[in-house]
Scaffold this active site. Structure first.
Site, PDB file in Angstrom:
ATOM      1  N   TYR A  18       0.845  -1.201   0.000  1.00 10.74           N
ATOM      2  CA  TYR A  18       0.000   0.000   0.000  1.00 10.74           C
ATOM      3  C   TYR A  18       0.887   1.261   0.000  1.00 10.74           C
ATOM      4  O   TYR A  18       2.095   1.163  -0.189  1.00 10.74           O
ATOM      5  CB  TYR A  18      -1.001  -0.056   1.162  1.00 10.74           C
ATOM      6  CG  TYR A  18      -1.924  -1.242   1.008  1.00 10.74           C
ATOM      7  CD1 TYR A  18      -2.805  -1.311  -0.076  1.00 10.74           C
ATOM      8  CD2 TYR A  18      -1.875  -2.322   1.882  1.00 10.74           C
ATOM      9  CE1 TYR A  18      -3.626  -2.416  -0.268  1.00 10.74           C
ATOM     10  CE2 TYR A  18      -2.691  -3.440   1.700  1.00 10.74           C
ATOM     11  CZ  TYR A  18      -3.567  -3.479   0.624  1.00 10.74           C
ATOM     12  OH  TYR A  18      -4.373  -4.572   0.433  1.00 10.74           O
ATOM     13  N   ARG A  42       4.010  -1.079  10.795  1.00 10.83           N
ATOM     14  CA  ARG A  42       3.923  -2.420  10.200  1.00 10.83           C
ATOM     15  C   ARG A  42       4.602  -2.394   8.837  1.00 10.83           C
ATOM     16  O   ARG A  42       4.367  -1.493   8.040  1.00 10.83           O
ATOM     17  CB  ARG A  42       2.456  -2.831  10.044  1.00 10.83           C
ATOM     18  CG  ARG A  42       2.303  -4.295   9.676  1.00 10.83           C
ATOM     19  CD  ARG A  42       0.855  -4.758   9.644  1.00 10.83           C
ATOM     20  NE  ARG A  42       0.743  -6.061  10.310  1.00 10.83           N
ATOM     21  CZ  ARG A  42      -0.084  -7.033   9.924  1.00 10.83           C
ATOM     22  NH1 ARG A  42      -0.919  -6.859   8.928  1.00 10.83           N
ATOM     23  NH2 ARG A  42      -0.114  -8.182  10.568  1.00 10.83           N
ATOM     24  N   GLY A  82      -4.391 -13.271  13.508  1.00 10.10           N
ATOM     25  CA  GLY A  82      -5.399 -12.764  12.589  1.00 10.10           C
ATOM     26  C   GLY A  82      -6.583 -13.701  12.489  1.00 10.10           C
ATOM     27  O   GLY A  82      -7.526 -13.654  13.292  1.00 10.10           O
TER      28      GLY A  82
HETATM   29  C1  FMN Z   1      -9.943 -10.696   6.325  1.00  7.80           C
HETATM   30  C2  FMN Z   1      -8.551 -10.132   6.437  1.00  7.80           C
HETATM   31  C3  FMN Z   1      -8.334  -8.762   6.314  1.00  7.80           C
HETATM   32  C4  FMN Z   1      -7.038  -8.205   6.451  1.00  7.80           C
HETATM   33  N1  FMN Z   1      -6.868  -6.844   6.418  1.00  7.80           N
HETATM   34  C5  FMN Z   1      -5.664  -6.299   6.753  1.00  7.80           C
HETATM   35  C6  FMN Z   1      -5.510  -4.896   6.980  1.00  7.80           C
HETATM   36  O1  FMN Z   1      -6.454  -4.101   6.926  1.00  7.80           O
HETATM   37  N2  FMN Z   1      -4.276  -4.438   7.299  1.00  7.80           N
HETATM   38  C7  FMN Z   1      -3.183  -5.263   7.400  1.00  7.80           C
HETATM   39  O2  FMN Z   1      -2.078  -4.791   7.683  1.00  7.80           O
HETATM   40  N3  FMN Z   1      -3.314  -6.604   7.224  1.00  7.80           N
HETATM   41  C8  FMN Z   1      -4.521  -7.136   6.940  1.00  7.80           C
HETATM   42  N4  FMN Z   1      -4.666  -8.512   6.866  1.00  7.80           N
HETATM   43  C9  FMN Z   1      -3.503  -9.375   7.160  1.00  7.80           C
HETATM   44  C10 FMN Z   1      -3.519  -9.780   8.659  1.00  7.80           C
HETATM   45  O3  FMN Z   1      -3.301  -8.674   9.495  1.00  7.80           O
HETATM   46  C11 FMN Z   1      -2.444 -10.827   8.955  1.00  7.80           C
HETATM   47  O4  FMN Z   1      -1.187 -10.260   8.727  1.00  7.80           O
HETATM   48  C12 FMN Z   1      -2.605 -12.080   8.107  1.00  7.80           C
HETATM   49  O5  FMN Z   1      -3.939 -12.527   8.113  1.00  7.80           O
HETATM   50  C13 FMN Z   1      -1.707 -13.201   8.631  1.00  7.80           C
HETATM   51  O6  FMN Z   1      -2.058 -13.520   9.966  1.00  7.80           O
HETATM   52  P1  FMN Z   1      -2.914 -14.878  10.283  1.00  7.80           P
HETATM   53  O7  FMN Z   1      -2.193 -15.975   9.581  1.00  7.80           O
HETATM   54  O8  FMN Z   1      -2.878 -14.977  11.778  1.00  7.80           O
HETATM   55  O9  FMN Z   1      -4.293 -14.664   9.728  1.00  7.80           O
HETATM   56  C14 FMN Z   1      -5.936  -9.064   6.691  1.00  7.80           C
HETATM   57  C15 FMN Z   1      -6.166 -10.447   6.804  1.00  7.80           C
HETATM   58  C16 FMN Z   1      -7.442 -10.985   6.696  1.00  7.80           C
HETATM   59  C17 FMN Z   1      -7.628 -12.476   6.868  1.00  7.80           C
END
Ligand code: FMN
Length: 371
Positions: free
Chosen positions: A181, A229, A338
């Site tokens: 981004y 981040r 997440g």
């Molecule tokens: C539905 C969804 C929306 C996400 N939106 C963002 C976001 O707005 N900003 C961001 O930095 N990462 C976003 N991510 C990435 C998560 O913050 C995280 O880094 C990623 O899901 C890996 O973690 P996990 O394996 O525990 O899900 C999103 C992930 C998911 C699943």
């Protein structure tokens, strides 16, 4: 899950964390996740209840979904929350109140999507998308580079959001400098071809972020935590690399530390992967080692496959043994979760109380509700 987990104590996850300006009741952070449940950019009672549910079930620190700074081309959906305007900020103020009442802490993730935004996107279809060199993530030229005046306005918009976060009671801010981004478009050589002070080598390409950090710091004072981040991977390119070696990572991080970042949130899709050869350290581990700053790790915590994996949109619970070993070794300080926290708002409480066998699979369809 429960049998595998019971071999290792989860106590390390539930020790309080304190650094110079941030203290959290335990090590569990809710990762920022865009949900799209804020009509006209305003987070309502349902959003407040959603975050409160995680706080009351043992999440120490919540990072909100990406919330948009005050710029017409910051976002691409009328349902993503704004971080400007009275109605949206009142909504956020209510979120903060609910989370604090439940004993949690919360920081907003300040977001601008740059040139990942498609021309004509809502809610401001007439606004032109912007990025450092007018290049999208594939390196294709789609518009003119930002002017220095436009860059100054963007920096001011981030700093205003930081000031508003402090004013309405948040516990800090997170700058979204990851995943391709706007801020990451400045960091990354493929999308930043500028020849002025905002472009050049990896250290020079941090200038936009560093100026945002400094302007935010001036707006919020020394004690207000600023989290950054960042990631190697980009939204449409999981193999992208910002840096290739610990030396390059150090060149990247040093100006950001000097600018005043308090905590780095090193985003990976699998926390157990060594970032560079010769060492088992992951990206958060290297970041902590090189900067001495606290770091947050993230990526498939408690799940058996990664974010947007090719094997589908279902992930099963997985044990935390190697995560806890790394945490106990001091590789990183905090652990962001997440999808496991979308699948189960009680995730942290169940882990703490040895109820891991009650956890359900993550299913992408669960993102279709805001529970
Ligand atoms: C539905 C969804 C929306 C996400 N939106 C963002 C976001 O707005 N900003 C961001 O930095 N990462 C976003 N991510 C990435 C998560 O913050 C995280 O880094 C990623 O899901 C890996 O973690 P996990 O394996 O525990 O899900 C999103 C992930 C998911 C699943």
């Amino acid at each position: 899950m429960s049998n595998a987990q019971s071999e290792t104590s989860v106590e390390a996850l539930f020790k309080p964390f304190t650094s110079s300006n941030l203290s959290v009741a335990n090590r569990i952070v809710m990762a920022p996740m865009t949900r799209g449940y804020s009509p006209n950019g305003v987070p309502g009672e349902d959003v407040a209840a959603y975050y409160r549910r995680r706080a009351q079930n043992g999440v120490g620190l919540i990072v909100t979904e990406g919330t948009l700074i005050n710029h017409p081309a910051a976002g691409a959906s009328p349902n993503w929350p704004n971080f400007h305007g009275e109605a949206a900020l009142n909504g956020w103020s209510n979120v903060v109140k609910e989370v604090h009442e439940a004993g949690g802490k919360i920081v907003p993730q300040l977001w601008h999507i740059g040139l990942t935004r498609k021309a004509g996107s809502q809610p401001n279809p007439e606004a032109l998308s912007v990025g450092p060199s007018g290049l999208d993530l594939s390196g294709e030229k789609i518009t003119q580079p930002l002017t220095e005046n436009e860059i100054a306005d963007l920096i001011a918009a981030y700093a205003q959001a930081a000031a508003d976060a402090a004013r309405i009671g948040f516990d800090g801010i997170e700058l979204h400098g990851a995943h391709g981004y706007l801020i990451d478009q400045f960091f990354w050589g493929r999308t930043n071809h500028r020849t002025d002070q905002y472009g050049g080598d990896i250290a020079a390409r941090t200038r936009f972020a560093a100026e945002i950090v400094k302007a935010s710091r001036r707006a919020v004072g020394a004690d207000f935590p600023i989290v950054l981040r960042f990631s190697q991977w980009k939204a449409d390119n999981y193999d992208a690399k910002l840096v290739e070696s610990p030396g390059e990572l150090s060149q990247f991080l040093t100006p950001l530390v000097d600018a005043g970042v308090d905590v780095f949130h090193s985003s990976t899709r699998r926390y157990w992967e060594p970032e560079f050869g010769d060492s088992n350290l992951n990206l958060a581990g290297w970041t902590k080692k090189l900067t001495g700053k606290p770091t947050i790790t993230v990526g498939s915590v408690g799940l058996d496959n990664e974010f947007r994996s090719s094997s589908g949109d279902i992930a099963k619970p997985a044990d935390l043994n190697s995560l806890i070993e790394r945490l106990e070794n001091g590789e990183f300080d905090l652990v962001a979760v997440g999808r496991a926290l979308l699948a189960d708002p009680e995730w942290a409480a169940k882990i703490r109380n040895n109820r891991g066998d009650e956890l359900s699979n993550f299913d992408i369809s669960s993102t279709k509700t805001l529970y």
